[in-house]
Write an enzyme that holds these catalytic residues in place. Structure first.
Site, PDB file in Angstrom:
ATOM      1  N   ASN A   1      -6.211  -2.439   1.585  1.00 44.11           N
ATOM      2  CA  ASN A   1      -6.149  -3.893   1.656  1.00 44.11           C
ATOM      3  C   ASN A   1      -7.568  -4.442   1.615  1.00 44.11           C
ATOM      4  O   ASN A   1      -8.493  -3.828   2.151  1.00 44.11           O
ATOM      5  CB  ASN A   1      -5.486  -4.355   2.953  1.00 44.11           C
ATOM      6  CG  ASN A   1      -3.985  -4.212   2.937  1.00 44.11           C
ATOM      7  OD1 ASN A   1      -3.365  -4.062   1.885  1.00 44.11           O
ATOM      8  ND2 ASN A   1      -3.380  -4.262   4.108  1.00 44.11           N
TER       9      ASN A   1
ATOM     10  N   ARG B   1       0.836  -1.212   0.000  1.00 41.79           N
ATOM     11  CA  ARG B   1       0.000   0.000   0.000  1.00 41.79           C
ATOM     12  C   ARG B   1       0.865   1.253   0.000  1.00 41.79           C
ATOM     13  O   ARG B   1       0.594   2.199  -0.737  1.00 41.79           O
ATOM     14  CB  ARG B   1      -0.943   0.028   1.207  1.00 41.79           C
ATOM     15  CG  ARG B   1      -2.160  -0.845   1.049  1.00 41.79           C
ATOM     16  CD  ARG B   1      -3.047  -0.755   2.255  1.00 41.79           C
ATOM     17  NE  ARG B   1      -2.271  -1.129   3.446  1.00 41.79           N
ATOM     18  CZ  ARG B   1      -2.671  -0.954   4.688  1.00 41.79           C
ATOM     19  NH1 ARG B   1      -3.830  -0.387   4.941  1.00 41.79           N
ATOM     20  NH2 ARG B   1      -1.928  -1.337   5.695  1.00 41.79           N
TER      21      ARG B   1
END
Length: 92
Positions: free
Chosen positions: A38, A20
């Site tokens: 996520n 991320r």
């Protein structure tokens, strides 16, 4: 240049490896807007808007990922540009 918007789902070893943050930093460096998060299934999902060339560079970077990741594949959907994002952010 007219902006484009893509939604991407990244499969593989992409959680717990800085994916991320990598996605965020790459998007910021390319001046894209959107978000990354996520998913419960172990994948990472992201939406980005910006000029076609920058979005394509971003997607190419996601295919490689950060060193600790192992990207198995990307599912990419083109979407209608909404222009609602002010910046790129990590969502939780």
């Amino acid at each position: 240049m007219k902006p484009i918007r893509v939604k991407v789902k990244v499969n593989g070893r992409v959680q717990g490896v800085g994916f991320r943050h990598f996605t965020y930093k790459t998007a910021i460096s390319l001046e894209l807007t959107g978000w990354v998060r996520n998913l419960e299934d172990g994948c990472v999902e992201a939406v980005a808007e910006g000029p076609r060339q920058q979005v394509e560079e971003w997607l190419a970077a996601l295919k490689k990922g950060p060193p600790a990741s192992k990207v198995a594949g990307l599912t990419i959907q083109r979407e209608i540009v909404e222009g609602v994002f002010e910046r790129f952010e990590v969502r939780f």
